[in-house]
Scaffold this motif. Sequence first.
Motif, PDB file in Angstrom:
ATOM      1  N   PHE A 102      46.342  37.050  44.818  1.00  0.00           N
ATOM      2  CA  PHE A 102      45.561  37.310  43.606  1.00  0.00           C
ATOM      3  C   PHE A 102      44.123  36.850  43.780  1.00  0.00           C
ATOM      4  CE2 PHE A 102      43.757  36.613  39.459  1.00  0.00           C
ATOM      5  CZ  PHE A 102      44.188  37.719  38.746  1.00  0.00           C
ATOM      6  N   GLU A 103      43.934  35.679  44.405  1.00  0.00           N
ATOM      7  CA  GLU A 103      42.576  35.193  44.661  1.00  0.00           C
ATOM      8  C   GLU A 103      41.769  36.198  45.475  1.00  0.00           C
ATOM      9  OE1 GLU A 103      42.636  31.308  46.533  1.00  0.00           O
ATOM     10  OE2 GLU A 103      41.751  30.477  44.708  1.00  0.00           O
ATOM     11  N   LEU A 104      42.399  36.771  46.473  1.00  0.00           N
ATOM     12  CA  LEU A 104      41.738  37.750  47.329  1.00  0.00           C
ATOM     13  C   LEU A 104      41.326  38.974  46.521  1.00  0.00           C
ATOM     14  CD1 LEU A 104      40.899  38.905  50.069  1.00  0.00           C
ATOM     15  CD2 LEU A 104      43.283  39.501  50.482  1.00  0.00           C
ATOM     16  N   LEU A 105      42.257  39.500  45.713  1.00  0.00           N
ATOM     17  CA  LEU A 105      41.934  40.662  44.886  1.00  0.00           C
ATOM     18  C   LEU A 105      40.861  40.323  43.869  1.00  0.00           C
ATOM     19  CD1 LEU A 105      42.496  43.566  44.031  1.00  0.00           C
ATOM     20  CD2 LEU A 105      44.335  42.702  42.553  1.00  0.00           C
ATOM     21  N   GLN A 106      40.975  39.163  43.229  1.00  0.00           N
ATOM     22  CA  GLN A 106      39.989  38.743  42.238  1.00  0.00           C
ATOM     23  C   GLN A 106      38.591  38.646  42.838  1.00  0.00           C
ATOM     24  OE1 GLN A 106      40.413  35.387  39.106  1.00  0.00           O
ATOM     25  NE2 GLN A 106      39.559  34.355  40.886  1.00  0.00           N
ATOM     26  N   TYR A 107      38.499  38.099  44.043  1.00  0.00           N
ATOM     27  CA  TYR A 107      37.192  37.950  44.690  1.00  0.00           C
ATOM     28  C   TYR A 107      36.540  39.314  44.889  1.00  0.00           C
ATOM     29  CZ  TYR A 107      33.646  35.822  47.669  1.00  0.00           C
ATOM     30  OH  TYR A 107      32.439  35.372  48.183  1.00  0.00           O
ATOM     31  N   LEU A 108      37.328  40.297  45.289  1.00  0.00           N
ATOM     32  CA  LEU A 108      36.785  41.644  45.490  1.00  0.00           C
ATOM     33  C   LEU A 108      36.429  42.301  44.156  1.00  0.00           C
ATOM     34  CD1 LEU A 108      39.293  42.884  48.222  1.00  0.00           C
ATOM     35  CD2 LEU A 108      36.928  42.151  48.568  1.00  0.00           C
ATOM     36  N   VAL A 109      37.295  42.102  43.148  1.00  0.00           N
ATOM     37  CA  VAL A 109      37.054  42.722  41.835  1.00  0.00           C
ATOM     38  C   VAL A 109      35.758  42.208  41.219  1.00  0.00           C
ATOM     39  CG1 VAL A 109      37.897  42.810  39.452  1.00  0.00           C
ATOM     40  CG2 VAL A 109      39.472  43.222  41.349  1.00  0.00           C
ATOM     41  N   LEU A 110      35.513  40.894  41.325  1.00  0.00           N
ATOM     42  CA  LEU A 110      34.303  40.317  40.741  1.00  0.00           C
ATOM     43  C   LEU A 110      33.034  40.774  41.449  1.00  0.00           C
ATOM     44  CD1 LEU A 110      35.522  36.661  40.081  1.00  0.00           C
ATOM     45  CD2 LEU A 110      35.080  38.437  38.384  1.00  0.00           C
ATOM     46  N   ARG A 111      33.209  41.410  42.608  1.00  0.00           N
ATOM     47  CA  ARG A 111      32.059  41.922  43.374  1.00  0.00           C
ATOM     48  C   ARG A 111      32.218  43.422  43.583  1.00  0.00           C
ATOM     49  NH1 ARG A 111      33.636  37.172  43.951  1.00  0.00           N
ATOM     50  NH2 ARG A 111      32.193  35.428  44.216  1.00  0.00           N
ATOM     51  N   GLU A 112      32.665  44.084  42.534  1.00  0.00           N
ATOM     52  CA  GLU A 112      32.987  45.512  42.573  1.00  0.00           C
ATOM     53  C   GLU A 112      31.868  46.331  43.216  1.00  0.00           C
ATOM     54  OE1 GLU A 112      33.882  49.144  39.390  1.00  0.00           O
ATOM     55  OE2 GLU A 112      33.834  47.049  38.730  1.00  0.00           O
ATOM     56  N   GLY A 113      32.263  47.193  44.155  1.00  0.00           N
ATOM     57  CA  GLY A 113      31.318  48.086  44.802  1.00  0.00           C
ATOM     58  C   GLY A 113      30.581  47.485  45.984  1.00  0.00           C
ATOM     59  N   ARG A 114      30.710  46.166  46.202  1.00  0.00           N
ATOM     60  CA  ARG A 114      30.026  45.531  47.342  1.00  0.00           C
ATOM     61  C   ARG A 114      31.030  45.280  48.455  1.00  0.00           C
ATOM     62  NH1 ARG A 114      28.462  40.286  49.200  1.00  0.00           N
ATOM     63  NH2 ARG A 114      29.244  39.111  47.412  1.00  0.00           N
ATOM     64  N   SER A 127      37.197  34.530  34.394  1.00  0.00           N
ATOM     65  CA  SER A 127      37.772  33.836  35.539  1.00  0.00           C
ATOM     66  C   SER A 127      36.746  32.961  36.231  1.00  0.00           C
ATOM     67  CB  SER A 127      38.307  34.876  36.521  1.00  0.00           C
ATOM     68  OG  SER A 127      38.815  34.248  37.668  1.00  0.00           O
ATOM     69  N   PRO A 128      37.152  31.776  36.617  1.00  0.00           N
ATOM     70  CA  PRO A 128      36.203  30.919  37.343  1.00  0.00           C
ATOM     71  C   PRO A 128      36.002  31.391  38.767  1.00  0.00           C
ATOM     72  CG  PRO A 128      38.345  29.890  37.285  1.00  0.00           C
ATOM     73  CD  PRO A 128      38.449  31.141  36.449  1.00  0.00           C
ATOM     74  N   ASP A 129      34.873  31.078  39.316  1.00  0.00           N
ATOM     75  CA  ASP A 129      34.608  31.399  40.697  1.00  0.00           C
ATOM     76  C   ASP A 129      33.923  30.189  41.330  1.00  0.00           C
ATOM     77  OD1 ASP A 129      33.471  34.513  42.218  1.00  0.00           O
ATOM     78  OD2 ASP A 129      34.682  32.874  42.976  1.00  0.00           O
TER      79      ASP A 129
END
Length: 247
Positions: free
Chosen positions: A163-175, A243-245
Amino acid sequence: MAQISTPLATSYTSRTGSGAVQAAAHPAAKHDPEAAASSAPSHIRAVPAGTEARGFVLYVGIDEEKAENDGTELGSIVSQIKALVAQLAPSSETYAAVALAPRGSGGRDVDVVRLALQDPAALAKHRQTPDPADRAHDGVVIDLSRKRVLLDNDSANLTYKEFELLQYLVLREGRTIERAELITALWSASDEDIPNERTIDVHVRRLRSKLGSYEDIVRTVRGVGYRFDRHADVSVRQTSTPSPDLF
């Protein structure tokens, strides 16, 4: 919006954090227990029997625009608070996190931070109000607030790291995120199973396998890394509890 904390097993709270700092820094408190007791603010809760205080949490509610208007920035605030703690107590350990929220999501900054960083009292209050968005939804629902992924209304049962991996990508959508950045952001130096750039592909492959027919929301950019692409059948929820980052 930042949090400075040391690891806590359980916690107790003070209505005004500055009072706790003043009590700890009071000169008489170092030598005279009675003076320390008399100078301690009465509103600080006693530590329950059988436990000991291991640190504290300070929630700071301020967004980037307000910080800029005040002639500073979040990174500078965090650095100065950490430096102050190190000056007051050189043996202390600090950890900082920034709470992220969609632009224009509203709410008091400090409440947003408390929800994002899983403050028990804030979460309990939040759960009293049902979420109108919590309804059946075909396709992919990536719920950053509740740390879950639904595929056609069924849980994807991701592990914490997936989930952390997916969340990291989602929070940087398109990059496109390079493998090295994923490793640095999601694994600490103390972890025993830190992947290298080759084995990070294994983690992504496992994540995709759990996404089933929606695996293509995590794209491979050959020779570079990975990117999250939102499709029409993908819904990302982050309105109430951001979500925290890592900061």
